[in-house]
Design an enzyme around this catalytic site. Structure first.
Site, mmCIF file in Angstrom:
data_model
loop_
_atom_site.group_PDB
_atom_site.id
_atom_site.type_symbol
_atom_site.label_atom_id
_atom_site.label_comp_id
_atom_site.label_asym_id
_atom_site.label_seq_id
_atom_site.Cartn_x
_atom_site.Cartn_y
_atom_site.Cartn_z
ATOM 1 C CD GLU A 266 -38.722 -82.728 -1.448
ATOM 2 O OE1 GLU A 266 -39.238 -83.769 -1.008
ATOM 3 O OE2 GLU A 266 -37.831 -82.104 -0.826
HETATM 4 ZN ZN ZN Z 1 -35.942 -85.177 2.323
#
Ligand code: ZN
Length: 298
Positions: A266
């Site tokens: 992320e």
């Molecule tokens: Zn995503």
């Protein structure tokens, strides 16, 4: 090279220029999107270790396409000039690993987010219906069928389906609809075919945001140590995802079906789509992470 608002046209331009300039880099199409765009893959490096990097399963997260295309360009420039790259000898990196990079798994969705959707698009009806009055540029994560590609993999699919129904999602939607069945979508079929052919030694799927690295699936924490090694070089945190984020994704499928290390990274921090002002930091953190994939102990 302009990596801001990096839509499909900018991607194809960037990759055409890359292969024209550097004979050691190649680009091929591993499949087509719903609207017929090529899912492009860059291949670079001669080493035995096969590394798979992919970005923008989710269209609001197009900055991950910018990151991966930019990595390929900078790697190639360093290799041509034989300069140091991310603190490593570039020739050593070239001999250590073969990178397969798919910067944009979801080109149709990325173009909706960056350019909006035109009335004459064949997807107009589906997208408008799935938006329910929302702004496509602010919320669209799915492909042109309203399927969330990172919930279309065959890993605890029934469980994921149950969770999405509990969220009130029963069909095409701007996010989190997993589709009729696993691999119902041409984009995930393309990734599946490529993976089954190459059986990559390590895979990283780039998303935004959170500065975290997810490594487990269904309690399998075998790859925690590897995630921690990637966390160390990037400054990100190795973490376990929870709830619907923990099933039916690319990394879940790879861990479950192949017992090979796969991670969700992320990138960046904030609200998607992340402001482009974050790009330099995302680039710095993740260049180190990607390069480490070639050298860490698996
Ligand atoms: Zn995503």
């Amino acid at each position: 090279m302009d990596f801001n608002n990096f839509d499909y046209e900018k991607l194809t331009k960037t990759l055409s220029a890359l292969v024209k300039k550097y004979a050691f880099a190649s680009v091929f199409s591993c499949g087509k999107s719903v609207l017929g765009r090529d899912i492009l893959c860059i291949r670079i490096g001669k080493g035995k270790r096969k590394i798979f990097l992919n970005g923008a399963h989710h269209s609001l997260e197009w900055i991950t396409s910018s990151l991966l295309a930019s990595y390929a360009c900078d790697y190639a420039a360093a290799l041509k000039d034989e300069t140091e790259f991310c603190g490593e000898n570039i020739l050593k990196l070239y001999q250590s690993a073969a990178f397969y990079i798919v910067p944009m798994v979801n080109p149709d969705g990325v173009n909706f987010v960056i350019n909006g959707i035109k009335k004459n698009s064949p997807a107009y009806g589906v997208v408008k219906g799935a938006l329910g009055g929302r702004n496509v540029k602010k919320v669209w994560q799915a492909n042109a069928n309203g399927v969330d590609l990172n919930h279309n993999y065959d890993a605890s699919f029934a469980e994921g389906k149950k969770m999405e129904r509990e969220m009130g999602i029963f069909g095409a939607n701007y996010t989190r609809y997993s589709g009729e069945e696993p691999f119902s979508e041409p984009e995930t079929q393309a990734v599946k075919a490529l993976f089954e052919k190459e059986k990559f030694d390590i895979s990283v799927a780039f998303h935004s945001q959170g500065e975290e690295i997810y490594y487990d699936f269904a309690g399998n924490t075998k790859y925690k140590r590897t995630a921690e090694a990637l966390a160390k070089v990037s400054g990100y945190t190795a973490a376990k995802p929870g709830g619907i984020a923990s099933v039916t994704g690319f990394k879940d499928w790879v861990i479950d079906k192949f017992s090979l290390p796969a991670f969700t990274v992320e990138a960046g921090k904030g609200q998607n789509p992340l402001p482009f002002s974050q790009f330099e930091k995302i680039r710095k953190d993740n260049y180190a992470l990607i390069t480490e994939c070639a050298f860490l102990r698996l």
